[in-house]
Write a protein that holds these residues in place. Structure first.
Motif, PDB file in Angstrom:
ATOM      1  N   SER A 106       0.833  -1.208   0.000  1.00  0.00           N
ATOM      2  CA  SER A 106       0.000   0.000   0.000  1.00  0.00           C
ATOM      3  C   SER A 106       0.863   1.251   0.000  1.00  0.00           C
ATOM      4  O   SER A 106       0.594   2.215  -0.733  1.00  0.00           O
ATOM      5  CB  SER A 106      -0.942  -0.010   1.208  1.00  0.00           C
ATOM      6  N   SER A 139      -5.321  -8.010   1.146  1.00  0.00           N
ATOM      7  CA  SER A 139      -5.242  -6.618   0.673  1.00  0.00           C
ATOM      8  C   SER A 139      -4.291  -6.448  -0.502  1.00  0.00           C
ATOM      9  O   SER A 139      -4.290  -5.403  -1.156  1.00  0.00           O
ATOM     10  CB  SER A 139      -4.798  -5.702   1.816  1.00  0.00           C
ATOM     11  N   ARG A 142      -5.660  -5.678  -4.218  1.00  0.00           N
ATOM     12  CA  ARG A 142      -6.152  -4.314  -4.419  1.00  0.00           C
ATOM     13  C   ARG A 142      -5.012  -3.354  -4.720  1.00  0.00           C
ATOM     14  O   ARG A 142      -5.187  -2.393  -5.471  1.00  0.00           O
ATOM     15  CB  ARG A 142      -6.928  -3.851  -3.186  1.00  0.00           C
TER      16      ARG A 142
END
Length: 253
Positions: A106, A139, A142
């Motif tokens: 991320s 996650s 994504r």
């Protein structure tokens, strides 16, 4: 020829040390698996760990010359200089880096977005991230989607898949590491069908193909020097060279 290639090599980047020296692992985690839900522990604090980030002027030169930009974790921090030299000698391309030990994908994709806005991006992007996503595998996919949207259809994204099996931890945690590694890699592979401009460097498969290649890792995560570093960098440069000669097809063709 050597003299002509030398300017393509990055100057020694500003290495910002705000805490300890190089993280012991690309995977920065608590040592227990209690309560994490996936068995590998939890992602530890990483923002004060070692990083290697090219100066703005270097990034601009790389984008203008249509070189390669790289975003990665502590494996990339360790191997980045050698990779830059290898790439320059093989293809003549310069490399700009945003590598930060311990960061999850991320944060890596956040950095990609910032560079896209501030500098633009060349036609090839190298993503060397995913090892720290074993602590929250769902996650990861994504983040790949986010990166591909930032890159757009006209750029090739070369993404190195991961191998995490921390040999100094308990058998239970090691089993979870392997399971979560496979989960991360499966999500990456699934995106290849969705994004024709995504190309995977199969580092995990390279290691699995020959049990003796475990010697290419010094701790179950990081490459050994020089054998593992040379092997991984060769796979990466092969993929970047192929991406240079065969750019992605326009969407829908």
């Amino acid at each position: 020829m050597r003299g002509e290639l030398r300017p393509a090599l990055p100057s020694r980047r500003q290495v910002l040390l705000t805490g300890a020296v190089m993280a012991a692992s690309a995977v920065t985690a608590t040592q227990t698996a209690t309560g994490d839900g996936y068995g590998s522990g939890g992602l530890g604090p990483w923002r004060d760990l070692d990083r290697s980030i090219s100066p703005d002027e270097q990034v601009r030169r790389v984008v203008e010359s249509d070189g390669v930009v790289m975003f990665g974790d502590s494996i990339a921090v360790q191997d980045g200089d050698t990779l830059a030299w290898t790439l320059a000698m093989r293809t003549g391309d310069a490399l700009a880096m945003h590598n930060w030990s311990g960061q999850p994908s991320s944060a890596v994709v956040d950095a990609l977005g910032r560079w896209s806005r501030e500098f633009g991006l060349p036609r090839r992007i190298l993503m060397a991230t995913g090892s720290n996503d074993i602590f929250a595998p769902p996650s990861f996919g994504r983040q790949v989607d986010r990166a591909m949207r930032i890159a757009g259809w006209s750029r090739t994204v070369v993404w190195v898949n991961v191998h995490v099996d921390r040999v100094k931890l308990s058998p239970t945690v090691r089993e979870a590491d392997r399971r979560n590694t496979a989960w991360v890699n499966q999500q990456l592979e699934a995106r290849v069908r969705r994004f024709p401009n995504l190309r995977v460097v199969h580092w995990a498969e390279y290691l699995a193909a020959n049990p003796a290649r475990v010697r290419n890792l010094r701790d179950g995560v990081h490459t050994s020097i020089p054998q593992g570093q040379i092997a991984r960098n060769r796979l990466i440069v092969d993929a970047l060279a192929a991406a240079k000669t065969t750019p992605p097809r326009p969407q829908g063709r």
